[in-house]
Design an enzyme around this catalytic site. Structure first.
Site, mmCIF file in Angstrom:
data_model
loop_
_atom_site.group_PDB
_atom_site.id
_atom_site.type_symbol
_atom_site.label_atom_id
_atom_site.label_comp_id
_atom_site.label_asym_id
_atom_site.label_seq_id
_atom_site.Cartn_x
_atom_site.Cartn_y
_atom_site.Cartn_z
ATOM 1 C CE1 TYR A 19 -26.102 22.402 28.646
ATOM 2 C CE2 TYR A 19 -26.499 21.100 26.669
ATOM 3 C CZ TYR A 19 -25.650 21.546 27.656
ATOM 4 O OH TYR A 19 -24.348 21.146 27.642
ATOM 5 C CG ASP A 29 -21.656 19.936 28.891
ATOM 6 O OD1 ASP A 29 -21.481 18.761 28.523
ATOM 7 O OD2 ASP A 29 -21.286 20.922 28.229
ATOM 8 C CG ASP A 50 -16.554 16.853 29.104
ATOM 9 O OD1 ASP A 50 -17.349 15.899 29.278
ATOM 10 O OD2 ASP A 50 -16.254 17.274 27.980
ATOM 11 C CG ASP A 69 -16.476 29.976 41.547
ATOM 12 O OD1 ASP A 69 -17.215 29.345 42.323
ATOM 13 O OD2 ASP A 69 -16.271 31.206 41.649
ATOM 14 C CE LYS A 115 -20.448 32.392 40.174
ATOM 15 N NZ LYS A 115 -19.087 32.363 40.754
HETATM 16 C C1 IPM Z 1 -22.746 15.779 26.442
HETATM 17 C C2 IPM Z 1 -22.473 16.612 25.211
HETATM 18 C C3 IPM Z 1 -23.771 17.291 24.794
HETATM 19 C C4 IPM Z 1 -24.219 18.178 25.942
HETATM 20 C C5 IPM Z 1 -23.705 18.125 23.504
HETATM 21 C C6 IPM Z 1 -22.979 17.420 22.396
HETATM 22 C C7 IPM Z 1 -25.072 18.529 23.059
HETATM 23 O O1 IPM Z 1 -21.462 17.522 25.449
HETATM 24 O O2 IPM Z 1 -23.509 14.800 26.347
HETATM 25 O O3 IPM Z 1 -22.206 16.089 27.497
HETATM 26 O O4 IPM Z 1 -23.792 19.330 26.033
HETATM 27 O O5 IPM Z 1 -25.002 17.710 26.759
HETATM 28 MN MN MN Z 2 -20.566 17.369 27.410
#
Ligand code: IPM
Ligand code: MN
Length: 359
Positions: free
Chosen positions: A144, A249, A253, A225, A193
């Site tokens: 990042y 990240d 999700d 993975d 990884k």
């Molecule tokens: C999150 C989002 C952000 C990230 C993006 C929008 C910059 O996906 O807060 O998880 O990747 O951290």
């Molecule tokens: Mn995210």
């Protein structure tokens, strides 16, 4: 207790769910006798309109003199993403504020509410083993924030993003994770990884060094993975998942779909001094913005996290969490969590039920 809170509603559903969350904050402060003052500031597209920037200095200054930041969401509607107002909005706002305050540890708890077991996309027998995971994602390093550029190679377009970690960055978030695990079931799964990446080899080495100070916590390594697979196959095996910025990240999700809706999840970004930002990680949901139908629970639970993490107000935070659980148990359902035969209620009505349970 007296605390001053920077309130950054942002874009999309941010402002409307923030209004509801602040009703809950007011009710808690009244019930427990605290004084929470708030100061609003713009962020994201809303900030761009006012200042031509997604994270203006004025907002940064309001955050800097607060005791905690309550954040809504940022980002524009799909049909408007070509406008300057929305270009780079999430990156400028979110990465900007993370960097500005060195928020290096991102807490993303994922819990399946027993009342909502039916909306978890996994098979009932898998869910019934219980799902209660705390993702701790490093937030200040990795791919990042390393060098990135577009360039030309042999006359062809090329691009690169450098992934970089220092041992101090890793040690800091590892300490955070082990301390968090101590308050839970004392297990940390560190995800990397290390079979391929140098950053991951260093990650694994440093995490194991830090683990020596936490002999009461069990540490397990897992490749990313495999972790993605295990999260779907058998999520009950996890307690604290500690991982890098990029993997965190993605994995968080994947974990976020387990409760059935992003509208149920809160998150906290904390720095080494304990200063924190609290937000629903679900995004601005522009498609339903302004309709009064967004689920306010994620923002309300972000308030609970703020009370717990930043102000050490455990009972107050639990009062909110219990009120949310009771509201769900009583059948309160917003559109994102409604099932066949149930009636969906809006943000205000949902909050009314939570407030009634709180009282
Ligand atoms: C999150 C989002 C952000 C990230 C993006 C929008 C910059 O996906 O807060 O998880 O990747 O951290
Ligand atoms: Mn995210």
């Amino acid at each position: 207790m007296e605390k001053h809170i920077a309130v950054l509603p942002g874009d999309g559903i941010g402002p409307e769910v923030m209004t509801q969350a602040l009703r809950v904050l007011a009710a808690v402060s009244e019930k427990f006798g605290h004084t929470f003052t708030t100061e609003e500031a713009v962020i994201g597209g809303a900030a761009y309109e006012a200042h031509g920037e997604h994270f203006p200095d004025a907002t940064r200054a309001i955050c800097a003199k607060s005791d905690a930041i309550l954040f809504g969401s940022v980002g524009g509607p799909v049909s408007e993403l070509h406008l300057d107002k929305w270009k780079g909005c999430e990156v400028n706002a979110l990465l900007g504020i993370r960097k500005a305050f060195s928020f290096n540890a991102n807490f993303r708890p994922v819990k399946v509410f027993p009342e909502l077991i039916d909306i978890c996309p996994l098979k009932k027998e898998v869910v019934e083993r219980g799902i209660d995971i705390l993702f701790i994602r490093e937030l200040n390093g990795d791919i990042y924030f390393g060098e990135k550029k577009f360039f030309e190679k042999d006359g062809r377009r090329a691009a690169m993003d450098v992934a970089e970690y220092t041992e101090d960055q890793i040690a800091s978030v590892a300490n955070t994770a082990f301390q968090a695990a101590r308050k839970r079931s004392k297990r940390v799964t560190s995800v990397d990884k290390a079979n391929v990446l140098h950053t991951s080899k260093l990650w694994r080495e440093v995490v194991h060094e830090v683990a020596k100070d936490y002999s009461d916590v069990a540490l397990e390594d897992m490749l990313v993975d495999n972790c993605a697979m295990q999260l779907i196959k058998d999520p009950s095996q996890f307690d604290v998942i500690l991982t890098t910025n990029m993997f965190g990240d993605i994995l968080s999700d994947a974990g976020a779909v387990l409760p059935g809706s992003l509208g149920l999840l809160a998150s906290a970004s904390i720095n080494a001094e304990g200063f924190g930002l609290y937000e629903p990680p679900g995004g601005s949901a522009q498609d339903i913005a302004g309709k009064g139908v967004a689920n306010p629970i994620a923002q309300i639970l972000s308030v609970a996290m703020m009370l717990k993490f930043s102000f050490s107000l455990q009972a107050e935070a639990e009062a909110i969490e219990n009120a949310v659980s009771s509201a769900l148990a009583k059948g309160a359902r917003s559109g994102d969590i409604v099932q066949k035969g149930e009636t969906a209620i809006g943000s205000v009505a949902m909050t009314d039920v939570v407030l009634a349970e709180l009282a």
